[in-house]
Design a protein around this motif. Structure first.
Motif, PDB file in Angstrom:
ATOM      1  N   ILE A   1       0.773  -1.293  -0.063  1.00  0.00           N
ATOM      2  CA  ILE A   1       0.001  -0.028   0.134  1.00  0.00           C
ATOM      3  C   ILE A   1       0.882   1.215   0.032  1.00  0.00           C
ATOM      4  O   ILE A   1       2.027   1.073   0.444  1.00  0.00           O
ATOM      5  CB  ILE A   1      -0.924   0.137   1.156  1.00  0.00           C
ATOM      6  N   ASP A   2       0.457   2.265  -0.384  1.00  0.00           N
ATOM      7  CA  ASP A   2       1.111   3.291  -0.605  1.00  0.00           C
ATOM      8  C   ASP A   2       1.148   4.311   0.535  1.00  0.00           C
ATOM      9  O   ASP A   2       0.496   4.015   1.435  1.00  0.00           O
ATOM     10  CB  ASP A   2       0.885   4.218  -2.087  1.00  0.00           C
TER      11      ASP A   2
ATOM     12  N   ALA B   1      -0.089   7.481   1.051  1.00  0.00           N
ATOM     13  CA  ALA B   1      -1.329   7.912   1.520  1.00  0.00           C
ATOM     14  C   ALA B   1      -2.588   6.894   2.079  1.00  0.00           C
ATOM     15  O   ALA B   1      -3.242   7.280   2.976  1.00  0.00           O
ATOM     16  CB  ALA B   1      -1.979   8.484   0.262  1.00  0.00           C
ATOM     17  N   THR B   2      -2.258   5.806   1.274  1.00  0.00           N
ATOM     18  CA  THR B   2      -3.186   4.803   2.211  1.00  0.00           C
ATOM     19  C   THR B   2      -3.033   4.291   3.383  1.00  0.00           C
ATOM     20  O   THR B   2      -3.751   3.931   4.180  1.00  0.00           O
ATOM     21  CB  THR B   2      -3.016   3.461   1.281  1.00  0.00           C
TER      22      THR B   2
ATOM     23  N   ASN C   1      -2.313   6.011   5.922  1.00  0.00           N
ATOM     24  CA  ASN C   1      -2.755   7.015   6.975  1.00  0.00           C
ATOM     25  C   ASN C   1      -4.413   6.745   6.945  1.00  0.00           C
ATOM     26  O   ASN C   1      -5.168   7.001   7.969  1.00  0.00           O
ATOM     27  CB  ASN C   1      -2.844   8.500   6.516  1.00  0.00           C
ATOM     28  N   GLU C   2      -4.905   5.846   6.062  1.00  0.00           N
ATOM     29  CA  GLU C   2      -6.404   5.486   6.240  1.00  0.00           C
ATOM     30  C   GLU C   2      -6.465   4.137   6.826  1.00  0.00           C
ATOM     31  O   GLU C   2      -7.611   3.916   7.397  1.00  0.00           O
ATOM     32  CB  GLU C   2      -7.120   5.348   4.626  1.00  0.00           C
ATOM     33  N   ALA C   3      -5.432   3.187   6.893  1.00  0.00           N
ATOM     34  CA  ALA C   3      -5.568   1.962   7.207  1.00  0.00           C
ATOM     35  C   ALA C   3      -5.377   1.715   8.751  1.00  0.00           C
ATOM     36  O   ALA C   3      -4.853   2.550   9.292  1.00  0.00           O
ATOM     37  CB  ALA C   3      -4.471   0.987   6.632  1.00  0.00           C
TER      38      ALA C   3
ATOM     39  N   SER D   1     -10.051  -3.974   7.375  1.00  0.00           N
ATOM     40  CA  SER D   1      -9.559  -2.782   6.841  1.00  0.00           C
ATOM     41  C   SER D   1      -8.498  -2.616   6.096  1.00  0.00           C
ATOM     42  O   SER D   1      -8.554  -2.000   4.951  1.00  0.00           O
ATOM     43  CB  SER D   1      -9.114  -1.866   8.259  1.00  0.00           C
TER      44      SER D   1
ATOM     45  N   VAL E   1      -8.281  -1.237   1.741  1.00  0.00           N
ATOM     46  CA  VAL E   1      -7.483  -0.367   1.282  1.00  0.00           C
ATOM     47  C   VAL E   1      -6.451  -0.923   0.347  1.00  0.00           C
ATOM     48  O   VAL E   1      -5.522  -0.455  -0.117  1.00  0.00           O
ATOM     49  CB  VAL E   1      -6.729   0.437   2.478  1.00  0.00           C
ATOM     50  N   GLY E   2      -6.702  -2.234  -0.118  1.00  0.00           N
ATOM     51  CA  GLY E   2      -5.961  -3.059  -1.023  1.00  0.00           C
ATOM     52  C   GLY E   2      -4.650  -3.871  -0.318  1.00  0.00           C
ATOM     53  O   GLY E   2      -3.723  -4.097  -1.258  1.00  0.00           O
TER      54      GLY E   2
ATOM     55  N   ALA F   1       0.938  -0.952  -7.203  1.00  0.00           N
ATOM     56  CA  ALA F   1       1.335   0.301  -6.175  1.00  0.00           C
ATOM     57  C   ALA F   1       2.235   1.285  -6.664  1.00  0.00           C
ATOM     58  O   ALA F   1       2.283   2.308  -6.063  1.00  0.00           O
ATOM     59  CB  ALA F   1       1.806  -0.452  -4.849  1.00  0.00           C
TER      60      ALA F   1
END
Length: 538
Positions: A288-289, A291-292, A294-296, A302, A306-307, A401
């Motif tokens: 995951i990159d 930016a992702t 911060n969402e995970a 979850s 987010v992949g 990615a």
């Protein structure tokens, strides 16, 4: 370069410890200390245990995430239907270079794992318990734990318990590999998909799960589903053991409640504030990159959303200063070397995928990218175990990615960054040997033959791929994708059959001189259809 992780790295905890209770008191909880920290544990009936596992939504912590209550009920039903005693197996192999959570638990809290396994054995009426390990430290700790409980493998024991030590290899940790080794075979997949719950050790229904899974069950059995559910998320209660390494200041194993932000876990380990990417789930996981990240949050659902992937619980960030494709290439090459060499998707497909990624890095252009995508697609869902599937998923995730870096390599002169080697690896290229100290079985020994395609004769009939899929795959043009390849020992008969039945007579087999210690090579005879096996000298 990132050095290999120690068996027992630093251990941290967020919130109140459950699996790691007592770690602040001693390095290893022997049986008396284990009972002081966790208290006694009462037996439970089979259905009661299954209901407990269902209420806490306990899923396997080894990567696949299969619901434990379904596995438990399936084993019980199969054992009752067949009238046989089931077997309980703890899988503590953990053969990914970036994973240490189970190794930490076995070394420091072995009795918590045994609690869960013995609960299941009693509930199922099992009379055999086997703990699979691959490291000397885990073997010593678990054998000591069995001795502390007075458990042994003696024939007169009410419960025969022992430790099965196998080589450290990626494929060793597969359930089918462990079962095969317990039965006396090599620690590699048997080449066919079987259900351990129906037909496991010695053909008996077998409850096989990861070491952390049994430890989690023991915690829940002590504190009850309500208290267990007070920690973590509503739909994924409890804690998770993670191994955090890669570009971090302090590689560690950390116990965290589900729902903790992933970025907080990375901060604890000293990861870069803005990593270029984070590999989640280990080397059969997904990137995951930044930016992702911060969402995970730390949970299976979850990370899937987010992949990413929880997988085997490994979390590996990399810095902005390294080439992500180069880092992934090192892992892809290692994954190819870890093949059991039994089936075409693994034996041929994974090296081809690693070469394809290398071609991209070396300026192969759009054609190299398309070829890599095709190889990864061909590998999936065709192997004898999950190793090719997981490896292909890792490669596809790399392509998805790091699109900017991929474009720089495919369309330009590369990203210009070096490869720092921050992802930990074992030394690759070791042959699977089954039980330590024992020789290889005849069918899994070194290849003795190579098969060749004569392109001046080949007409693309495709019969070779039907007869010998371990070696031959057909490309988009309908012709074989390899010109020469080693033949696995178990497939030598099929290779001869492919040679004899090729309509264009475009195949030939030669002895592999390297497998014969440098002896002179000779062409093996190609006989007519009417000749029998005796004429082949076999």
């Amino acid at each position: 370069m990132n050095e290999a992780l120690p068996d027992v790295p630093e251990v941290r905890v967020v919130g109140l410890p459950q699996l790691t209770s007592g770690f602040d008191l001693v390095d290893r909880l022997d049986l008396p200390m284990h009972l002081k920290v966790h208290g006694p544990l009462e037996p439970m009936g089979g259905e009661q245990l299954a209901q407990l596992a269902e209420r806490i939504n306990l899923k396997g912590r080894g990567g696949a995430g299969f619901p434990f209550h379904k596995k438990l009920r399936s084993v019980a039903e199969a054992a009752i239907k067949r009238g046989v005693r089931p077997v309980v197996v703890v899988n503590g192999s953990e053969d990914e270079p970036a994973c240490r959570k189970d190794t930490v638990l076995i070394n420091r809290a072995p009795h918590l794992i045994l609690d869960g396994a013995l609960l299941c054995a009693e509930a199922l009426g099992a009379r055999t318990l086997v703990v699979g390990v691959t490291r000397e430290s885990t073997q010593r700790s678990m054998e000591a734990a069995l001795a502390e409980r007075g458990l042994s493998n003696g024939r007169r024991s009410a419960l025969r318990a022992r430790v099965q030590r196998n080589p450290v290899r990626m494929v060793t940790g597969a359930a089918a590999s462990l079962i095969r080794s317990i039965d006396g075979g090599p620690a590699i997949p048997p080449g066919r998909k079987v259900s351990a719950s129906q037909n496991g050790v010695g053909g008996a229904p077998t409850l096989l799960s990861n070491a952390e899974t049994f430890a989690q069950l023991a915690i829940a059995a002590r504190i009850g589903p309500e208290r267990y559910g007070n920690t973590g998320l509503y739909d994924e209660p409890g804690t998770v053991m993670l191994t955090v390494s890669g570009a971090v200041a302090r590689p560690m194993v950390i116990e965290v409640p589900t729902g903790v932000p992933l970025r907080y876990v990375l901060q604890l380990a000293g990861a870069p504030p803005v990593p270029q990417g984070v590999l989640t789930g280990g080397y059969h996981g997904k990137w995951i990159d930044a930016a992702t990240v911060n969402e995970a949050i730390v949970s299976r659902n979850s990370l899937d959303a987010v992949g990413g992937a929880l997988g085997a619980g490994a979390i590996l960030p990399i810095t902005q200063e390294t080439c992500p494709l180069g880092e992934s290439l090192r892992v892809a090459q290692w994954l190819a070397e870890e093949s059991a060499g039994q089936c075409g998707p693994c034996y041929l497909g994974l090296p081809a995928a690693a070469r394809g990624l290398e071609d991209i890095l070396n300026g192969g252009g759009p054609a190299a990218l398309e070829a890599l995508k095709q190889v990864a697609k061909n590998v999936k869902r065709r192997g004898a175990c999950s190793h090719p599937d997981g490896s292909a998923m890792f490669i596809e995730s790399t392509i998805k990615a790091f699109t900017d870096d991929l474009a720089a390599h495919v369309l330009g002169n590369g990203c210009g960054r070096p490869v720092e080697g921050v992802l930990p690896l074992f030394e690759g290229g070791r042959a699977p040997t089954g039980i330590p100290g024992g020789g290889e079985s005849e069918e899994n020994g070194p290849s003795r033959q190579k098969i060749f395609v004569d392109w001046t004769l080949c007409r693309g009939h495709g019969l070779c791929a039907d007869i010998l899929p371990e070696v031959f795959q057909l490309g988009a043009d309908g012709f074989p994708t390899v010109a020469q390849a080693k033949v696995p020992r178990y497939a030598e008969d099929k290779a001869l059959r492919a040679v004899r039945r090729c309509p264009a007579l475009a195949l030939r087999i030669e002895e592999d001189t390297r497998a014969q210690g440098g002896a002179p090579s000779r062409n093996l005879p190609v006989l007519s259809q009417g000749r029998g096996r005796r004429a082949l000298g076999r």
